[in-house]
Design a protein around this motif. Structure first.
Motif, mmCIF file in Angstrom:
data_model
loop_
_atom_site.group_PDB
_atom_site.id
_atom_site.type_symbol
_atom_site.label_atom_id
_atom_site.label_comp_id
_atom_site.label_asym_id
_atom_site.label_seq_id
_atom_site.Cartn_x
_atom_site.Cartn_y
_atom_site.Cartn_z
ATOM 1 N N THR A 47 0.842 -1.201 0.000
ATOM 2 C CA THR A 47 0.000 0.000 0.000
ATOM 3 C C THR A 47 0.871 1.243 0.000
ATOM 4 O OG1 THR A 47 -1.839 -1.036 1.168
ATOM 5 C CG2 THR A 47 -1.672 1.360 1.340
ATOM 6 N N TYR A 48 0.625 2.124 -0.929
ATOM 7 C CA TYR A 48 1.202 3.472 -0.886
ATOM 8 C C TYR A 48 0.270 4.418 -1.623
ATOM 9 C CZ TYR A 48 4.063 7.570 -1.146
ATOM 10 O OH TYR A 48 4.504 8.862 -1.014
ATOM 11 N N GLU A 49 -0.098 5.484 -0.935
ATOM 12 C CA GLU A 49 -0.942 6.510 -1.545
ATOM 13 C C GLU A 49 -0.500 7.868 -1.025
ATOM 14 O OE1 GLU A 49 -5.547 6.534 -1.930
ATOM 15 O OE2 GLU A 49 -5.080 7.726 -0.129
ATOM 16 N N GLU A 50 -0.444 8.846 -1.930
ATOM 17 C CA GLU A 50 -0.125 10.217 -1.536
ATOM 18 C C GLU A 50 -1.120 11.154 -2.220
ATOM 19 O OE1 GLU A 50 4.034 12.135 -1.264
ATOM 20 O OE2 GLU A 50 3.198 12.884 -3.153
ATOM 21 N N LEU A 51 -1.742 12.011 -1.423
ATOM 22 C CA LEU A 51 -2.693 12.985 -1.940
ATOM 23 C C LEU A 51 -2.255 14.375 -1.508
ATOM 24 C CD1 LEU A 51 -5.991 11.157 -0.876
ATOM 25 C CD2 LEU A 51 -4.801 10.976 -3.082
ATOM 26 N N ILE A 52 -2.365 15.343 -2.413
ATOM 27 C CA ILE A 52 -1.993 16.724 -2.110
ATOM 28 C C ILE A 52 -3.176 17.630 -2.451
ATOM 29 C CG2 ILE A 52 -0.399 18.615 -2.621
ATOM 30 C CD1 ILE A 52 1.718 16.531 -3.297
ATOM 31 N N TYR A 53 -3.468 18.547 -1.528
ATOM 32 C CA TYR A 53 -4.608 19.446 -1.675
ATOM 33 C C TYR A 53 -4.169 20.896 -1.548
ATOM 34 C CZ TYR A 53 -7.404 15.252 -0.709
ATOM 35 O OH TYR A 53 -7.957 13.990 -0.753
ATOM 36 N N ASN A 54 -4.790 21.742 -2.326
ATOM 37 C CA ASN A 54 -4.698 23.184 -2.110
ATOM 38 C C ASN A 54 -5.732 23.568 -1.061
ATOM 39 O OD1 ASN A 54 -4.021 26.079 -2.924
ATOM 40 N ND2 ASN A 54 -6.219 25.997 -3.310
ATOM 41 N N TYR A 75 -2.188 20.832 1.977
ATOM 42 C CA TYR A 75 -2.516 19.684 2.827
ATOM 43 C C TYR A 75 -2.081 18.422 2.102
ATOM 44 C CZ TYR A 75 -5.506 16.485 5.579
ATOM 45 O OH TYR A 75 -5.986 15.472 6.385
ATOM 46 N N LYS A 76 -1.359 17.541 2.794
ATOM 47 C CA LYS A 76 -0.834 16.329 2.186
ATOM 48 C C LYS A 76 -1.167 15.133 3.061
ATOM 49 C CE LYS A 76 3.612 14.161 0.966
ATOM 50 N NZ LYS A 76 5.082 14.378 0.884
ATOM 51 N N THR A 77 -1.627 14.047 2.443
ATOM 52 C CA THR A 77 -1.887 12.808 3.181
ATOM 53 C C THR A 77 -1.089 11.672 2.545
ATOM 54 O OG1 THR A 77 -3.747 11.907 1.902
ATOM 55 C CG2 THR A 77 -4.248 13.640 3.505
ATOM 56 N N THR A 78 -0.615 10.768 3.393
ATOM 57 C CA THR A 78 0.127 9.600 2.917
ATOM 58 C C THR A 78 -0.385 8.363 3.635
ATOM 59 O OG1 THR A 78 2.109 10.941 2.559
ATOM 60 C CG2 THR A 78 2.395 8.560 2.607
ATOM 61 N N LEU A 79 -0.664 7.316 2.873
ATOM 62 C CA LEU A 79 -1.103 6.028 3.417
ATOM 63 C C LEU A 79 -0.098 4.974 2.993
ATOM 64 C CD1 LEU A 79 -3.485 4.406 4.814
ATOM 65 C CD2 LEU A 79 -4.275 3.942 2.471
ATOM 66 N N THR A 97 -0.506 9.400 7.557
ATOM 67 C CA THR A 97 0.057 10.665 8.019
ATOM 68 C C THR A 97 -0.542 11.818 7.210
ATOM 69 O OG1 THR A 97 1.944 10.530 6.502
ATOM 70 C CG2 THR A 97 2.229 9.590 8.700
ATOM 71 N N THR A 98 -0.686 12.955 7.877
ATOM 72 C CA THR A 98 -1.145 14.154 7.185
ATOM 73 C C THR A 98 -0.287 15.331 7.616
ATOM 74 O OG1 THR A 98 -2.737 15.030 8.811
ATOM 75 C CG2 THR A 98 -3.497 13.241 7.384
ATOM 76 N N SER A 99 -0.174 16.303 6.733
ATOM 77 C CA SER A 99 0.539 17.535 7.072
ATOM 78 C C SER A 99 -0.221 18.706 6.461
ATOM 79 C CB SER A 99 1.973 17.515 6.559
ATOM 80 O OG SER A 99 2.008 17.476 5.144
ATOM 81 N N LEU A 100 -0.393 19.735 7.253
ATOM 82 C CA LEU A 100 -1.015 20.968 6.794
ATOM 83 C C LEU A 100 -0.063 22.114 7.071
ATOM 84 C CD1 LEU A 100 -3.418 22.713 5.790
ATOM 85 C CD2 LEU A 100 -4.213 22.787 8.160
ATOM 86 N N ALA A 101 0.246 22.901 6.055
ATOM 87 C CA ALA A 101 1.055 24.113 6.205
ATOM 88 C C ALA A 101 0.259 25.261 5.625
ATOM 89 C CB ALA A 101 2.391 23.965 5.482
ATOM 90 N N ILE A 102 0.125 26.347 6.392
ATOM 91 C CA ILE A 102 -0.679 27.474 5.933
ATOM 92 C C ILE A 102 -0.211 28.746 6.635
ATOM 93 C CG2 ILE A 102 -2.503 27.240 7.688
ATOM 94 C CD1 ILE A 102 -4.516 27.745 5.324
ATOM 95 N N ASP A 103 -0.260 29.865 5.930
ATOM 96 C CA ASP A 103 0.111 31.172 6.498
ATOM 97 C C ASP A 103 -1.151 31.915 6.918
ATOM 98 O OD1 ASP A 103 2.727 30.573 5.827
ATOM 99 O OD2 ASP A 103 2.678 31.723 3.961
ATOM 100 N N VAL A 104 -1.053 32.660 8.015
ATOM 101 C CA VAL A 104 -2.204 33.413 8.493
ATOM 102 C C VAL A 104 -1.755 34.771 9.015
ATOM 103 C CG1 VAL A 104 -2.077 32.339 10.797
ATOM 104 C CG2 VAL A 104 -4.204 33.417 10.032
ATOM 105 N N ARG A 105 -2.575 35.768 8.796
ATOM 106 C CA ARG A 105 -2.357 37.079 9.398
ATOM 107 C C ARG A 105 -3.717 37.657 9.774
ATOM 108 N NH1 ARG A 105 -1.604 37.739 3.923
ATOM 109 N NH2 ARG A 105 -3.010 39.260 2.923
ATOM 110 N N PHE A 106 -3.704 38.555 10.740
ATOM 111 C CA PHE A 106 -4.942 39.139 11.250
ATOM 112 C C PHE A 106 -4.943 40.646 10.997
ATOM 113 C CE2 PHE A 106 -3.890 35.421 13.855
ATOM 114 C CZ PHE A 106 -5.030 34.648 13.647
#
Length: 331
Positions: A47-54, A75-79, A97-106
């Motif tokens: 099993t190997y799967e990788e998904l990438i999302y905007n 956002y990235k997921t790996t199985l 596993t999942t990883s989310l990276a995002i920039d934020v400002r107020f």
């Protein structure tokens, strides 16, 4: 732990802004729809799967009042499969596993904060579809800047937002009767708890929910148990109505051993609305999954999550996760 501290736990979880109460459930009928051959109920190997999302953010309104802007979200997921020894037994398991990276400002009153770089990393280990994807453990490590309120008195840290850095670990016993829960804020003593999760029906870890729903045939509303990370308590989650079949326009890159293909078309897809069960269920999360192929041995798009829509905190806006790249297992 102070309520303000707990608020930081929910900002970027899959079921972020929901309230809840518990009720009885039954076992979910799950198939291995993340494979081309969906009859692989017990087979985990190869099993190997990788998904990438905007990840995009839509603010509620453009005003001079307090607002949040999120950018550059990925956002990235790996199985993958692996073997591990649990209770003296060597088991084949999934590591998700999942990883989310995002920039934020107020922004408030014409002033804007610096840009913060937030991240959420998760790892969940669980068994195969035949075992109802029974979770073994999960870990969440996060740095995130969370709005306190929709109308702060000043654009300052600990007034308009707070910076949360923590690791949360959950380990389940073999009978799924107890969960050992540890919450470690950076620079503080860990909070250790044992939570009773005993009950009827399928139990899923919070971090595997978006993946696990791919295993459903989407023919009915269903419910299951999970551990609410905010309340540290067992609660019931439901697809609130029978998912609707429609057409979803997609544009993503499909990668395989043979190369890369651009998928730009309209796919049959199911939309499922998910919330905790309650007389006041609060806001919901919407998942859109590629529909299962009629041939169980040729499930080309693996019931993949095509899109997810979820509310942000303090009603400042909403997030949309859109698939941009998929690498599926060959099996």
């Amino acid at each position: 732990m102070k309520k303000k501290r707990l608020a930081g736990l929910i900002a970027l979880f899959p079921l972020a802004a929901l309230c809840a109460c518990g009720s009885g459930t039954s076992d979910l009928a799950l198939s291995a729809n993340w494979y081309r051959d969906t009859t692989n109920q017990q087979s985990v190997t190869d099993t190997y799967e990788e998904l990438i999302y905007n990840v995009s953010f839509t603010p509620t309104a453009e005003t001079d009042e307090f607002s949040a802007a999120y950018e550059n979200g990925v956002y990235k997921t790996t199985l993958r499969d692996e073997t591990m020894t649990i209770g003296g037994q060597t088991l084949a398991v999934y590591r998700y596993t999942t990883s989310l990276a995002i920039d934020v400002r107020f922004t408030m009153g014409g002033q804007t904060s610096e840009t913060f770089h937030d991240s959420v990393l998760t790892e969940t280990i669980f068994l195969n579809a035949y075992e109802h994807l029974r979770p073994i453990s999960s870990t969440v490590t996060t740095t995130q800047h969370v709005p306190f309120t929709s109308s702060p008195s000043a654009l300052e840290e600990n007034t308009a937002w707070a910076n949360y850095r923590y690791t949360m670990t959950t380990v389940y016993d073999e009978a799924l009767e107890e969960a050992s829960f540890t919450l470690q804020y950076e620079g503080e003593e860990p909070l250790n708890m044992t939570v009773d999760i005993d009950g009827d029906g399928t139990f899923l870890d919070n971090e595997q929910i978006a993946f696990a729903l791919r295993g459903l045939d989407m023919s009915a509303a269903v419910s299951f148990r999970t551990l609410n990370p905010v309340k540290q308590a067992k609660e019931t989650v439901a697809i609130t109505a029978t998912p609707t079949l429609s057409s979803e326009p997609v544009k993503f890159t499909l990668a395989s051993a043979a190369g890369e293909t651009s998928v730009e078309q309209t796919l049959p897809a199911y939309q499922a609305t998910v919330a905790y069960q309650s007389t006041m269920p609060g806001q919901t999360v919407t998942f859109v999954y590629a529909a299962k192929a009629s041939n169980p041995n040729a499930n080309e798009y693996r019931n993949v999550l095509l899109k997810m829509e979820k509310p942000g905190l303090q009603s400042l806006g909403s997030f949309t996760y859109s698939l941009t790249r998929a690498t599926f297992a060959e099996k």
